[in-house]
Design an enzyme around this catalytic site. Structure first.
Site, PDB file in Angstrom:
ATOM      1  N   ARG A 124       0.850  -1.180   0.000  1.00 25.00           N
ATOM      2  CA  ARG A 124       0.000   0.000   0.000  1.00 25.00           C
ATOM      3  C   ARG A 124       0.890   1.237   0.000  1.00 25.00           C
ATOM      4  NH1 ARG A 124      -2.059  -3.500   4.021  1.00 25.00           N
ATOM      5  NH2 ARG A 124      -4.190  -4.260   3.630  1.00 25.00           N
ATOM      6  N   HIS A 148      -2.508   2.784  -5.731  1.00 23.97           N
ATOM      7  CA  HIS A 148      -3.232   1.533  -5.460  1.00 23.97           C
ATOM      8  C   HIS A 148      -3.428   0.715  -6.731  1.00 23.97           C
ATOM      9  CE1 HIS A 148      -4.911  -0.285  -1.872  1.00 23.97           C
ATOM     10  NE2 HIS A 148      -5.866  -0.813  -2.614  1.00 23.97           N
ATOM     11  N   ARG A 178      -0.779  -1.725  -6.822  1.00 25.10           N
ATOM     12  CA  ARG A 178      -1.055  -2.845  -5.897  1.00 25.10           C
ATOM     13  C   ARG A 178      -1.989  -3.848  -6.583  1.00 25.10           C
ATOM     14  NH1 ARG A 178      -1.295  -4.355  -0.390  1.00 25.10           N
ATOM     15  NH2 ARG A 178      -3.347  -4.907   0.434  1.00 25.10           N
ATOM     16  N   TYR A 188      -9.700 -10.448  -7.144  1.00 21.27           N
ATOM     17  CA  TYR A 188      -8.769 -10.566  -8.273  1.00 21.27           C
ATOM     18  C   TYR A 188      -9.079 -11.768  -9.151  1.00 21.27           C
ATOM     19  CZ  TYR A 188      -6.330  -6.992  -5.701  1.00 21.27           C
ATOM     20  OH  TYR A 188      -6.028  -5.817  -5.048  1.00 21.27           O
ATOM     21  N   LYS A 244      -1.964  -2.264   8.124  1.00 17.05           N
ATOM     22  CA  LYS A 244      -3.088  -1.711   8.878  1.00 17.05           C
ATOM     23  C   LYS A 244      -3.115  -2.281  10.285  1.00 17.05           C
ATOM     24  CE  LYS A 244      -6.203  -0.674   5.020  1.00 17.05           C
ATOM     25  NZ  LYS A 244      -7.540  -0.934   4.423  1.00 17.05           N
ATOM     26  N   HIS A 270      -3.940  -8.961   3.531  1.00 17.90           N
ATOM     27  CA  HIS A 270      -5.385  -8.993   3.755  1.00 17.90           C
ATOM     28  C   HIS A 270      -5.705  -9.894   4.945  1.00 17.90           C
ATOM     29  CE1 HIS A 270      -6.407  -7.926  -0.704  1.00 17.90           C
ATOM     30  NE2 HIS A 270      -6.192  -6.856   0.028  1.00 17.90           N
TER      31      HIS A 270
END
Length: 298
Positions: free
Chosen positions: A151, A244, A247, A279, A175, A270
Site C-alpha cells: 500500500r 493503489h 497494488r 482478483y 493496517k 489482507h
C-alpha cells in the site's frame, strides 16, 4: 449537541486503543459532525445520544439525494456504528440505533490494473532516462509498488533498516500495526541499491526514511500520488492511475502467473480471503473478453 467529553473520549479510544489510522479518525470526525448538523436541522432537533435508527436512515437518504456514492454513505454508517458501539459499551446510550441500519448496496467494481506489457514499456522508458535523483527514485518507487504490492502508506513508512538486502525481504507494517514479511527479487534489489547510493550522495537526510524528497524529508502521499499518476499516464489512458492501481497490478499479475490465492492474500496483508478473491473476478473478466474477441461464435 453531543457532550464534548464523550466525543473526545471516543476519538481517544479509536486513536489509541483501536489504533485506527489518522485518516480514518479524521473521516469519522467529519461523519459525526455532518450527522449532528442533520439532527440539528430537524423540526424536532436531536442529539447524537437521543438519535434513533429512523434518524440515521433519513440522514443516509439525504446523502444519497445529494448524489453521494454508496461507498461514501456506507463509510459514514460505519463511523456511526463505531461511535454507538462505544457509547453502548460506556453506558452513554441504552440502545445502539445504528445496529439494525443497513447501508446501500455498492455496485461491484473490479480492480483497475496495468497489463504486463505496459508495465514493461514503462520500465523501459524509465531506464533510458538520465540517472538523476528524481529519475532513479521514480523508477524505484514504480518498481517497488509493482513488484511488492505494498500500500502507499506502507511504502511511505519504510525506513532503511526495514529492508534486508541479504535475504531480500521487507518488514512491512500494515493496517492496525500488523507486520508481515514481503520478499523481493534481484531487479528490485539492484534499483534499490542504485537509488540509496544516489540519495546518500546528493541529499542530507533528516530521518531514517527510505524514500525522501529533494530536501531529505520523508516523501508525502501527495507527492507520491502525483509522481505515480504522471508516469502511469505514459502507458495508459485510464482515469484511475493512483498508487493503489500498482497494488492491483501486482495481485493480478501474480494470479495470472499461477500464484495461489492464499499466498497473494498473505503478501497483500489482507485479513480475510474475501478481500483477495476480487482478483479472481478480474482474471475471469479477462478470459471473457479474450473469448468474446477471439471466438467467431461468441
Amino acid at each position: 449537541m453531543c457532550n464534548v467529553d464523550v466525543k473526545e473520549k471516543f476519538f481517544e479510544h479509536i486513536k489509541y486503543e483501536r489504533r485506527l489510522s489518522p485518516h480514518t479518525v479524521q473521516d469519522y470526525g467529519i461523519s459525526l459532525k455532518l450527522f449532528e448538523e442533520f439532527l440539528n436541522s430537524l423540526t424536532e432537533p436531536r442529539t447524537l445520544e437521543t438519535a434513533d435508527a429512523d434518524n440515521i436512515r433519513e440522514w443516509m437518504e439525504s446523502l444519497m439525494e445529494r448524489k453521494c456514492s454508496p461507498a461514501y454513505v456506507n463509510r459514514s454508517l460505519v463511523a456511526l456504528r463505531t461511535f454507538y458501539k462505544y457509547c453502548l459499551l460506556m453506558g452513554i446510550v441504552s440502545i445502539d440505533p445504528a445496529r439494525l441500519v443497513t447501508g446501500p448496496k455498492k455496485p461491484k467494481r473490479l480492480p483497475v490494473f496495468i497489463n504486463d506489457s505496459d508495465m514493461d514499456h514503462l520500465d523501459d522508458i524509465l531506464k533510458q532516462r538520465e540517472k538523476t535523483f528524481y529519475n532513479v527514485r521514480t523508477r524505484t518507487i514504480i518498481l517497488f509498488l509493482y513488484l511488492t504490492g505494498l500500500r502507499a502508506a506502507e511504502l511511505l513508512s519504510l525506513d532503511d533498516e526495514m529492508i534486508d538486502f541479504v535475504s531480500k525481504e521487507i518488514k512491512v507494517t500494515g493496517k492496525r500495526d500488523k507486520q508481515r514479511i514481503v520478499p523481493f527479487g534481484d531487479d528490485l534489489l539492484d534499483i534499490l541499491r542504485e537509488y540509496i547510493s544516489i540519495r546518500n550522495q546528493h541529499h542530507a537526510r533528516t530521518s531514517h526514511a527510505l524514500f525522501v524528497d529533494d530536501k531529505g524529508v520523508r516523501l508525502t502521499y501527495d507527492k507520491l500520488r502525483k509522481l505515480v499518476r504522471e508516469h502511469l499516464a505514459l502507458v495508459t489512458n485510464q482515469k484511475k492511475r493512483s498508487p493503489h492501481v500498482l497494488r492491483h497490478t501486482f495481485a493480478t499479475t501474480m494470479l495470472n502467473h499461477d500464484a495461489n490465492i492464499e499466498s497473494i492474500r498473505k503478501l497483500l496483508g489482507h485479513q480475510s480471503l474475501n478481500a483477495t478473491e476480487i482478483y479472481t473476478h478480474t482474471t475471469f473478466e479477462q478470459l471473457r473478453r479474450i473469448y468474446n474477441e477471439a471466438h467467431p461464435r461468441s
